[in-house]
Scaffold this motif. Structure first.
Motif, PDB file in Angstrom:
ATOM      1  N   PRO A 101      46.901  41.337 102.641  1.00 53.77           N
ATOM      2  CA  PRO A 101      48.006  41.460 102.232  1.00 53.77           C
ATOM      3  C   PRO A 101      48.437  40.152 101.550  1.00 53.77           C
ATOM      4  O   PRO A 101      47.640  39.170 101.571  1.00 53.77           O
ATOM      5  CB  PRO A 101      48.929  41.436 103.378  1.00 53.77           C
ATOM      6  CG  PRO A 101      47.782  41.427 104.479  1.00 53.77           C
ATOM      7  CD  PRO A 101      46.260  41.456 104.078  1.00 53.77           C
ATOM      8  N   VAL A 102      49.443  40.389 100.585  1.00 54.55           N
ATOM      9  CA  VAL A 102      49.875  39.138  99.903  1.00 54.55           C
ATOM     10  C   VAL A 102      50.071  37.870 100.468  1.00 54.55           C
ATOM     11  O   VAL A 102      49.790  36.799 100.109  1.00 54.55           O
ATOM     12  CB  VAL A 102      51.118  39.344  98.858  1.00 54.55           C
ATOM     13  CG1 VAL A 102      51.706  38.404  98.430  1.00 54.55           C
ATOM     14  CG2 VAL A 102      50.764  40.691  97.687  1.00 54.55           C
ATOM     15  N   ASP A 103      50.933  37.979 101.667  1.00 52.73           N
ATOM     16  CA  ASP A 103      50.978  36.829 102.465  1.00 52.73           C
ATOM     17  C   ASP A 103      49.769  36.265 102.754  1.00 52.73           C
ATOM     18  O   ASP A 103      49.981  34.780 103.066  1.00 52.73           O
ATOM     19  CB  ASP A 103      51.998  37.238 103.548  1.00 52.73           C
ATOM     20  CG  ASP A 103      51.421  38.016 104.605  1.00 52.73           C
ATOM     21  OD1 ASP A 103      50.533  39.090 104.319  1.00 52.73           O
ATOM     22  OD2 ASP A 103      51.649  37.748 105.741  1.00 52.73           O
ATOM     23  N   GLU A 104      48.735  36.841 103.457  1.00 48.96           N
ATOM     24  CA  GLU A 104      47.425  36.090 103.438  1.00 48.96           C
ATOM     25  C   GLU A 104      46.668  35.417 102.447  1.00 48.96           C
ATOM     26  O   GLU A 104      46.190  34.536 102.596  1.00 48.96           O
ATOM     27  CB  GLU A 104      46.595  37.151 104.380  1.00 48.96           C
ATOM     28  CG  GLU A 104      47.178  37.462 105.521  1.00 48.96           C
ATOM     29  CD  GLU A 104      46.129  38.623 106.327  1.00 48.96           C
ATOM     30  OE1 GLU A 104      44.872  38.719 105.878  1.00 48.96           O
ATOM     31  OE2 GLU A 104      46.480  39.132 107.364  1.00 48.96           O
ATOM     32  N   ILE A 105      46.890  36.188 101.243  1.00 52.73           N
ATOM     33  CA  ILE A 105      46.312  35.588 100.058  1.00 52.73           C
ATOM     34  C   ILE A 105      46.946  34.186  99.794  1.00 52.73           C
ATOM     35  O   ILE A 105      46.521  33.252  99.483  1.00 52.73           O
ATOM     36  CB  ILE A 105      46.336  36.454  99.033  1.00 52.73           C
ATOM     37  CG1 ILE A 105      45.527  37.930  99.084  1.00 52.73           C
ATOM     38  CG2 ILE A 105      46.122  36.002  97.747  1.00 52.73           C
ATOM     39  CD1 ILE A 105      45.782  39.017  98.008  1.00 52.73           C
ATOM     40  N   ALA A 106      48.363  34.353  99.928  1.00 54.50           N
ATOM     41  CA  ALA A 106      49.258  33.145  99.464  1.00 54.50           C
ATOM     42  C   ALA A 106      48.774  31.899 100.649  1.00 54.50           C
ATOM     43  O   ALA A 106      48.882  30.891 100.353  1.00 54.50           O
ATOM     44  CB  ALA A 106      50.632  33.598  99.722  1.00 54.50           C
ATOM     45  N   ALA A 117      39.324  39.677  94.010  1.00 55.28           N
ATOM     46  CA  ALA A 117      38.613  40.885  93.562  1.00 55.28           C
ATOM     47  C   ALA A 117      39.442  42.187  93.828  1.00 55.28           C
ATOM     48  O   ALA A 117      40.055  42.380  94.834  1.00 55.28           O
ATOM     49  CB  ALA A 117      37.135  40.990  94.244  1.00 55.28           C
ATOM     50  N   PHE A 118      39.656  42.880  92.840  1.00 56.68           N
ATOM     51  CA  PHE A 118      40.035  44.268  92.696  1.00 56.68           C
ATOM     52  C   PHE A 118      39.361  45.441  92.492  1.00 56.68           C
ATOM     53  O   PHE A 118      38.458  44.903  91.705  1.00 56.68           O
ATOM     54  CB  PHE A 118      41.177  44.336  91.624  1.00 56.68           C
ATOM     55  CG  PHE A 118      42.274  43.530  92.059  1.00 56.68           C
ATOM     56  CD1 PHE A 118      42.488  42.117  91.517  1.00 56.68           C
ATOM     57  CD2 PHE A 118      43.471  43.523  93.009  1.00 56.68           C
ATOM     58  CE1 PHE A 118      43.631  41.095  91.732  1.00 56.68           C
ATOM     59  CE2 PHE A 118      44.514  43.033  93.224  1.00 56.68           C
ATOM     60  CZ  PHE A 118      44.530  41.652  92.428  1.00 56.68           C
ATOM     61  N   ALA A 129      48.331  46.150  89.203  1.00 52.73           N
ATOM     62  CA  ALA A 129      49.925  45.414  88.726  1.00 52.73           C
ATOM     63  C   ALA A 129      50.846  45.275  89.670  1.00 52.73           C
ATOM     64  O   ALA A 129      51.400  44.304  89.703  1.00 52.73           O
ATOM     65  CB  ALA A 129      50.240  46.356  87.494  1.00 52.73           C
ATOM     66  N   GLU A 130      51.083  46.031  90.535  1.00 52.09           N
ATOM     67  CA  GLU A 130      51.989  46.020  91.788  1.00 52.09           C
ATOM     68  C   GLU A 130      51.421  44.845  92.419  1.00 52.09           C
ATOM     69  O   GLU A 130      52.531  43.791  92.911  1.00 52.09           O
ATOM     70  CB  GLU A 130      51.959  47.323  92.439  1.00 52.09           C
ATOM     71  CG  GLU A 130      52.532  48.305  91.895  1.00 52.09           C
ATOM     72  CD  GLU A 130      52.518  49.713  92.515  1.00 52.09           C
ATOM     73  OE1 GLU A 130      52.078  49.819  93.579  1.00 52.09           O
ATOM     74  OE2 GLU A 130      52.953  50.776  91.665  1.00 52.09           O
TER      75      GLU A 130
END
Length: 166
Positions: A101-106, A117-118, A129-130
């Protein structure tokens, strides 16, 4: 008469960045360094036949210190494990290759360069994109957002801080 060849470009302005993944022993690491690779990938994804233990990764990272960028590959690991392992092994870059999740990446990007990686599936680029929009909203610096920069403000290839598959 044949047409003129394609215009020449300044090949010196771009370089190829090489990361060798799946290194599991010191001798192979030494060969990777001698070959001139920029980075070594240390795989922490247990199901992969190329995965290494934290103890092995720590020894490899110590051996490569100052000679090669040390990248840890993580797939859906708890953020606490990612951060603790990256600190313990003194990694330079963290590659996140799962559905983090984005909060963990941050959270990881606050301490380490991050390579995100996607995987593109049937849904196409829409989900990517989202996620990029969510990362921007979370104030994670994306390298592609500033094409003038050669290193990230927080990551190496796709997401976040300074300069870097299962």
């Amino acid at each position: 008469m044949p047409s003129d060849p394609a215009p020449q470009t300044d090949t010196m302005s771009r370089a190829v960045w090489v990361k060798i993944c799946g290194v599991r022993d010191v001798e192979t690491l030494r060969q990777v360094i001698a070959a001139g690779a920029d980075a070594v990938g240390l795989n922490f994804y247990g199901p992969s036949p190329r995965s290494v233990s934290v103890d092995t990764a720590r020894a490899l990272a110590r051996e490569g210190a100052g000679q090669i960028e040390r990248v840890g590959l993580f797939v859906n690991h708890p953020v606490e494990f990612v951060l603790a392992t990256a600190r313990d092994c003194q990694l330079d870059t963290v590659q996140l290759h799962g559905d983090e999740p984005v909060d963990e990446i941050a959270a990881v990007a606050r301490e380490f360069a991050v390579l995100r990686a996607f995987r593109v599936g049937a849904a196409g680029l829409g989900p990517v994109a989202e996620e990029l929009a969510r990362l921007k909203a979370a104030r994670v610096t994306l390298r592609g957002a500033d094409r003038k920069s050669t290193r990230l403000n927080s990551s190496h290839s796709s997401v976040s801080r300074m300069p870097s598959s299962a």
